[in-house]
Design an enzyme around this catalytic site. Structure first.
Site, PDB file in Angstrom:
ATOM      1  N   HIS A 198       0.848  -1.198   0.000  1.00 55.84           N
ATOM      2  CA  HIS A 198       0.000   0.000   0.000  1.00 55.84           C
ATOM      3  C   HIS A 198       0.882   1.247   0.000  1.00 55.84           C
ATOM      4  CE1 HIS A 198       1.153  -0.499   4.212  1.00 55.84           C
ATOM      5  NE2 HIS A 198       0.981   0.813   4.342  1.00 55.84           N
ATOM      6  N   ASP A 236       0.790   5.167   1.856  1.00 57.77           N
ATOM      7  CA  ASP A 236       0.092   5.778   2.979  1.00 57.77           C
ATOM      8  C   ASP A 236      -0.683   7.005   2.484  1.00 57.77           C
ATOM      9  OD1 ASP A 236       1.193   3.872   4.637  1.00 57.77           O
ATOM     10  OD2 ASP A 236       2.827   5.157   5.335  1.00 57.77           O
ATOM     11  N   HIS A 290       4.745   0.080  -0.182  1.00 57.47           N
ATOM     12  CA  HIS A 290       5.486  -0.723   0.792  1.00 57.47           C
ATOM     13  C   HIS A 290       4.599  -1.800   1.393  1.00 57.47           C
ATOM     14  CE1 HIS A 290       3.729   2.734   2.890  1.00 57.47           C
ATOM     15  NE2 HIS A 290       3.712   2.010   3.990  1.00 57.47           N
ATOM     16  N   ARG A 322       7.414  -9.264  15.370  1.00 60.90           N
ATOM     17  CA  ARG A 322       7.912  -7.947  14.966  1.00 60.90           C
ATOM     18  C   ARG A 322       6.905  -6.873  15.385  1.00 60.90           C
ATOM     19  NH1 ARG A 322       7.304  -4.892  10.084  1.00 60.90           N
ATOM     20  NH2 ARG A 322       9.003  -3.383   9.996  1.00 60.90           N
TER      21      ARG A 322
HETATM   22  C1  LIG Z   1      -5.013   8.269   8.952  1.00 63.50           C
HETATM   23  C2  LIG Z   1      -5.139   7.063   8.469  1.00 63.50           C
HETATM   24  C3  LIG Z   1      -4.179   6.418   7.528  1.00 63.50           C
HETATM   25  C4  LIG Z   1      -4.591   4.970   7.533  1.00 63.50           C
HETATM   26  C5  LIG Z   1      -6.076   5.098   7.646  1.00 63.50           C
HETATM   27  C6  LIG Z   1      -6.227   6.117   8.795  1.00 63.50           C
HETATM   28  C7  LIG Z   1      -5.913   5.417  10.122  1.00 63.50           C
HETATM   29  C8  LIG Z   1      -5.023   4.187   9.958  1.00 63.50           C
HETATM   30  C9  LIG Z   1      -4.019   4.259   8.814  1.00 63.50           C
HETATM   31  C10 LIG Z   1      -3.521   2.900   8.338  1.00 63.50           C
HETATM   32  C11 LIG Z   1      -2.359   2.319   9.157  1.00 63.50           C
HETATM   33  C12 LIG Z   1      -1.932   0.961   8.564  1.00 63.50           C
HETATM   34  C13 LIG Z   1      -1.790   1.001   7.051  1.00 63.50           C
HETATM   35  C14 LIG Z   1      -2.996   1.719   6.413  1.00 63.50           C
HETATM   36  C15 LIG Z   1      -2.917   1.635   4.900  1.00 63.50           C
HETATM   37  C16 LIG Z   1      -4.260   1.171   7.027  1.00 63.50           C
HETATM   38  O1  LIG Z   1      -4.911   0.220   6.636  1.00 63.50           O
HETATM   39  O2  LIG Z   1      -4.573   1.923   8.160  1.00 63.50           O
HETATM   40  C17 LIG Z   1      -3.052   3.154   6.921  1.00 63.50           C
HETATM   41  C18 LIG Z   1      -4.132   4.096   6.367  1.00 63.50           C
HETATM   42  C19 LIG Z   1      -3.660   4.872   5.146  1.00 63.50           C
HETATM   43  O3  LIG Z   1      -2.558   5.423   5.140  1.00 63.50           O
HETATM   44  O4  LIG Z   1      -4.427   4.885   4.180  1.00 63.50           O
HETATM   45  O1  LIG Z   2       5.274  -2.653   9.730  1.00 60.89           O
HETATM   46  C1  LIG Z   2       5.800  -1.979   8.852  1.00 60.89           C
HETATM   47  O2  LIG Z   2       7.012  -1.967   8.657  1.00 60.89           O
HETATM   48  C2  LIG Z   2       4.944  -1.130   7.935  1.00 60.89           C
HETATM   49  C3  LIG Z   2       3.756  -0.518   8.617  1.00 60.89           C
HETATM   50  C4  LIG Z   2       2.994   0.375   7.695  1.00 60.89           C
HETATM   51  O3  LIG Z   2       3.246   0.431   6.526  1.00 60.89           O
HETATM   52  C5  LIG Z   2       1.917   1.226   8.228  1.00 60.89           C
HETATM   53  O4  LIG Z   2       1.567   1.134   9.430  1.00 60.89           O
HETATM   54  O5  LIG Z   2       1.379   2.045   7.442  1.00 60.89           O
HETATM   55 FE   LIG Z   3       2.245   2.113   5.539  1.00 65.05          FE
END
Ligand SMILES: C=C1C[C@]23C[C@H]1CC[C@H]2[C@@]12CCC[C@@](C)(C(=O)O1)[C@H]2[C@@H]3C(=O)O
Ligand SMILES: O=C(O)CCC(=O)C(=O)O
Ligand SMILES: [Fe+2]
Length: 369
Positions: free
Chosen positions: A227, A229, A284, A294
């Site tokens: 994905h 961010d 990533h 981890r």
């Molecule tokens: C502010 C954010 C950014 C979110 C959504 C919301 C709260 C949690 C974040 C994450 C965190 C984990 C990866 C991700 C891809 C996910 O599934 O939840 C992120 C997402 C994004 O960056 O799109």
């Molecule tokens: O665990 C990791 O190294 C990546 C985590 C991540 O990509 C995220 O929280 O958005």
């Molecule tokens: Fe991420």
């Protein structure tokens, strides 16, 4: 349209029909967690010929080094960032304490289907048919409400660490904004929403604690699927077990090895838009390990509520049109929740002419066909 990021997912709740798993009971990887090529599973090994730059913030050319890393990789590691190692240790301890609670206890702080904060599967899980070998806990603002449910007796010692960490990350993220944009020639006058002191005081972030249990068959499991961010930038702490990989154009998946005391900084989709596409938001993912669990902690940093992000005029040539239309963080999160990896296409001002994308006539958005 949602007005704050806490409301971003109301229109797109996640309704996963899978039960949460107690990973410690699994001797093998169940079918629902087995990823194959068609599930976007990694082909082949990761590349070791190239590595993500490690930048010393005290280096006299730090600004140029950061700019180059953002353009070529969309990610870098930093050392000498001034975050005390003790705080990194503490956030790792809090995460470990949280994830080692019994599953019934963790579920007391479960994230609601349309909410942001709490315990659960990563939000992106709903876009994949297979489950990820991980657990997550998201904090937006104060963790108190959820932490009272997790640790009725001593929630405050845990929430203090989270709050200290959020405070430090917010300041650091503000400095990275200037370093990353400064190398493109952007100065404090160019970003009105940075506030009168240019300290991005009003900006906000979410904290994502990630836990990847050891996995009996790591080649067939996925910790966190690929994905980008949906942020301006993300600051990631990873413990001493490797797992993070980034995709470099023309190179392949590259592991970002843990460097003691270092933090990983990556460009998010909103900074990609702000830079009018100069900085790629890096794709990533996190892989899992056979013997070691981890932990990673991501600080997801974005603009204040209501601020529209669009390409900075200085970065759009005189005869060019900006690549993206203005969007707020919550609008973008909502678009991402619906369209996932196509979200950037939906905020493009014009569709590519390669036939993959078509401009829909009724809502002025891009339609993927
Ligand atoms: C502010 C954010 C950014 C979110 C959504 C919301 C709260 C949690 C974040 C994450 C965190 C984990 C990866 C991700 C891809 C996910 O599934 O939840 C992120 C997402 C994004 O960056 O799109
Ligand atoms: O665990 C990791 O190294 C990546 C985590 C991540 O990509 C995220 O929280 O958005
Ligand atoms: Fe991420």
């Amino acid at each position: 349209m949602p007005s704050s990021i806490g409301d971003a997912f109301i229109a797109h709740p996640i309704n996963l029909h899978h039960k949460h798993q107690d990973f410690t009971l699994l001797q093998e990887v169940p079918d629902s967690y087995t990823w194959t090529q068609s599930d976007d599973y990694p082909s082949g090994d990761s590349v070791i010929s190239e590595s993500v730059p490690v930048i010393d913030l005290n280096h006299p050319n730090a600004l140029q080094l950061i700019g180059h890393a953002c353009k070529t990789w969309g990610v870098f590691q930093v050392i000498n960032h001034n975050i005390p190692i003790k705080l990194l240790d503490n956030i790792e301890c809090v995460s470990r304490s949280l994830f080692s609670l019994p599953i019934q206890q963790k579920l007391k702080a479960a994230r609601s289907p349309h909410g942001v904060s709490g315990y659960g599967f990563a939000r992106i899980s709903s876009h994949f048919s297979k489950l990820m070998w991980s657990e997550g806990f998201t904090v937006l603002g104060s963790p108190l409400e959820h932490f009272c449910k997790l640790w009725p007796q001593d929630y405050s010692k845990y929430s203090n660490v989270i709050e200290d960490y959020e405070k430090e990350m917010k300041i650091l993220a503000g400095s990275f904004m200037w370093l990353m944009l400064g190398s493109l020639g952007i100065s404090k006058e160019d970003i009105k929403w940075a506030g009168p002191k240019g300290d991005f005081k009003e900006d906000r972030g979410a904290l994502q604690l990630n836990y990847y249990p050891a996995c009996p068959d790591p080649e067939r499991a996925m910790g966190l699927a690929a994905h980008t961010d949906s942020t301006l930038l993300t600051i990631l702490y990873q413990n001493c077990t490797s797992g993070l990989q980034v995709l470099k154009d023309g190179v392949g998946w590259v592991t970002v090895p843990p460097v003691h005391g270092a933090l990983v900084v990556n460009v998010g989709d909103l900074l990609h838009m702000l830079s009018n596409g100069s900085y790629p938001s890096v794709l990533h993912r996190a892989m899992v390990n056979r013997t070691q669990d981890r932990i990673s902690v991501a600080y997801l940093y974005g603009p204040p509520n209501g601020v529209q992000i669009s390409p900075l005029p200085k970065l759009v040539g005189p005869c060019q049109t900006p690549l993206y239309r203005p969007v707020t963080w919550s609008e973008y999160l909502s678009t991402k929740a619906k369209h996932f990896d196509k979200a950037l296409l939906y905020v493009k001002t014009c569709a590519p002419v390669n036939g993959v994308v078509d401009v829909s006539d009724h809502d002025n958005r891009v339609k993927v066909v």
